[in-house]
Design a protein around this motif. Structure first.
Motif, PDB file in Angstrom:
ATOM      1  N   PRO A  55       0.806  -1.210   0.000  1.00  0.00           N
ATOM      2  CA  PRO A  55       0.000   0.000   0.000  1.00  0.00           C
ATOM      3  C   PRO A  55       0.849   1.275   0.000  1.00  0.00           C
ATOM      4  N   SER A  56       1.706   1.453  -0.947  1.00  0.00           N
ATOM      5  CA  SER A  56       2.597   2.612  -1.000  1.00  0.00           C
ATOM      6  C   SER A  56       1.837   3.906  -1.311  1.00  0.00           C
ATOM      7  N   VAL A  57       2.387   5.006  -0.788  1.00  0.00           N
ATOM      8  CA  VAL A  57       1.843   6.346  -1.028  1.00  0.00           C
ATOM      9  C   VAL A  57       3.014   7.278  -1.234  1.00  0.00           C
ATOM     10  N   LEU A  58       2.913   8.171  -2.230  1.00  0.00           N
ATOM     11  CA  LEU A  58       3.899   9.232  -2.436  1.00  0.00           C
ATOM     12  C   LEU A  58       3.184  10.560  -2.270  1.00  0.00           C
ATOM     13  N   GLY A  59       3.742  11.438  -1.434  1.00  0.00           N
ATOM     14  CA  GLY A  59       3.138  12.742  -1.212  1.00  0.00           C
ATOM     15  C   GLY A  59       4.169  13.844  -1.267  1.00  0.00           C
ATOM     16  N   LEU A  60       3.846  14.911  -2.001  1.00  0.00           N
ATOM     17  CA  LEU A  60       4.719  16.077  -2.092  1.00  0.00           C
ATOM     18  C   LEU A  60       3.941  17.252  -1.522  1.00  0.00           C
ATOM     19  N   PHE A  61       4.460  17.836  -0.447  1.00  0.00           N
ATOM     20  CA  PHE A  61       3.764  18.883   0.269  1.00  0.00           C
ATOM     21  C   PHE A  61       4.560  20.180   0.243  1.00  0.00           C
ATOM     22  N   LYS A  62       3.864  21.270   0.197  1.00  0.00           N
ATOM     23  CA  LYS A  62       4.491  22.585   0.334  1.00  0.00           C
ATOM     24  C   LYS A  62       4.753  22.812   1.817  1.00  0.00           C
ATOM     25  N   ALA A  63       5.992  23.151   2.150  1.00  0.00           N
ATOM     26  CA  ALA A  63       6.344  23.372   3.557  1.00  0.00           C
ATOM     27  C   ALA A  63       5.668  24.637   4.065  1.00  0.00           C
ATOM     28  N   GLY A  64       5.038  24.541   5.234  1.00  0.00           N
ATOM     29  CA  GLY A  64       4.378  25.686   5.844  1.00  0.00           C
ATOM     30  C   GLY A  64       5.330  26.514   6.677  1.00  0.00           C
TER      31      GLY A  64
END
Length: 65
Positions: A55-64
């Motif tokens: 169940p892999s997930v890749l997430g790219l988030f903008k740093a707050g």
């Protein structure tokens, strides 16, 4: 869970299963196969022939701030 303020390089011979990765930059090397949840704030790279299994997930988030 693996956390760093820098970069994580997941080598082809690395064995991950149900692991959480948190970093500015994450790169999965060519030939890697495994499952993980990877979250980056700057860059997320999956090289050719790298295989992320369920169940892999890749997430790219903008740093707050």
């Amino acid at each position: 869970m693996i956390y760093t303020s820098g970069e994580i390089l997941v080598k082809a011979n690395c064995q991950l299963k149900h692991t959480q990765l948190f970093a500015k930059r994450i790169r999965f090397e060519e030939g890697f196969e495994g499952s993980c949840q990877a979250f980056a704030t700057e860059e997320l790279t999956v090289e050719k022939e790298a295989r992320l299994t369920y169940p892999s997930v890749l997430g790219l988030f903008k740093a707050g701030k």
